[in-house]
Motif scaffolding. Structure first.
Motif, PDB file in Angstrom:
ATOM      1  N   TYR A  23       5.867   0.692  13.905  1.00  0.00           N
ATOM      2  CA  TYR A  23       6.862   0.177  12.461  1.00  0.00           C
ATOM      3  C   TYR A  23       6.673  -0.786  12.197  1.00  0.00           C
ATOM      4  CZ  TYR A  23       8.268   5.338  12.389  1.00  0.00           C
ATOM      5  OH  TYR A  23       7.556   6.796  13.014  1.00  0.00           O
ATOM      6  N   ASP A  24       6.401  -1.812  11.052  1.00  0.00           N
ATOM      7  CA  ASP A  24       6.745  -2.898  11.122  1.00  0.00           C
ATOM      8  C   ASP A  24       7.821  -3.336  10.415  1.00  0.00           C
ATOM      9  OD1 ASP A  24       3.989  -3.917  10.712  1.00  0.00           O
ATOM     10  OD2 ASP A  24       3.362  -3.170   9.235  1.00  0.00           O
ATOM     11  N   GLY A  42       6.182   3.589   5.167  1.00  0.00           N
ATOM     12  CA  GLY A  42       4.943   4.099   4.383  1.00  0.00           C
ATOM     13  C   GLY A  42       4.771   2.863   3.378  1.00  0.00           C
ATOM     14  N   PRO A  43       3.714   2.908   2.954  1.00  0.00           N
ATOM     15  CA  PRO A  43       3.551   2.293   1.683  1.00  0.00           C
ATOM     16  C   PRO A  43       4.247   1.951   0.285  1.00  0.00           C
ATOM     17  CG  PRO A  43       1.684   3.953   1.234  1.00  0.00           C
ATOM     18  CD  PRO A  43       2.286   4.107   2.653  1.00  0.00           C
ATOM     19  N   LEU A  55      21.541   1.551   5.541  1.00  0.00           N
ATOM     20  CA  LEU A  55      21.584   1.041   3.416  1.00  0.00           C
ATOM     21  C   LEU A  55      20.961   2.333   3.009  1.00  0.00           C
ATOM     22  CD1 LEU A  55      21.969  -2.863   3.869  1.00  0.00           C
ATOM     23  CD2 LEU A  55      23.810  -1.560   3.940  1.00  0.00           C
ATOM     24  N   GLY A  56      20.039   2.582   3.256  1.00  0.00           N
ATOM     25  CA  GLY A  56      19.026   3.844   2.845  1.00  0.00           C
ATOM     26  C   GLY A  56      18.323   2.996   2.471  1.00  0.00           C
ATOM     27  N   ALA A  57      17.269   4.077   1.544  1.00  0.00           N
ATOM     28  CA  ALA A  57      15.394   4.421   1.410  1.00  0.00           C
ATOM     29  C   ALA A  57      15.320   2.983  -0.195  1.00  0.00           C
ATOM     30  CB  ALA A  57      15.479   5.445   1.464  1.00  0.00           C
TER      31      ALA A  57
END
Length: 76
Positions: A23-24, A42-43, A55-57
């Motif tokens: 993953y980046d 993902g994008p 902390l969340g998405a």
């Protein structure tokens, strides 16, 4: 009255391998201290972490970075 001072946040791009997938990762630093990182799934899926705490998405990298900086401001 206390005067607000500007704080420079440095961003470094790297890659991390988790469970066999790469993953980046965007790492945020203030001075030499790492304050958090954003994992790009993902994008439009970014996960924010601060001291290994999720902390969340967020739907964008900017929003993910902003959430880390806000959380850091609350604790400093």
């Amino acid at each position: 009255m206390k005067k607000n001072k500007d704080i420079e946040v440095r961003i470094e791009e790297t890659k991390k391998t988790i469970s066999g997938s790469t993953y980046d990762v965007t790492e945020l630093y203030i001075g030499k201290k790492k304050i958090g990182e954003v994992l790009a799934y993902g994008p439009k899926e970014f996960q924010s972490f601060m001291d290994n705490e999720e902390l969340g998405a967020s739907k964008s990298l900017d929003l993910a970075i902003e959430s880390i900086i806000r959380q850091w401001n609350l604790h400093e």
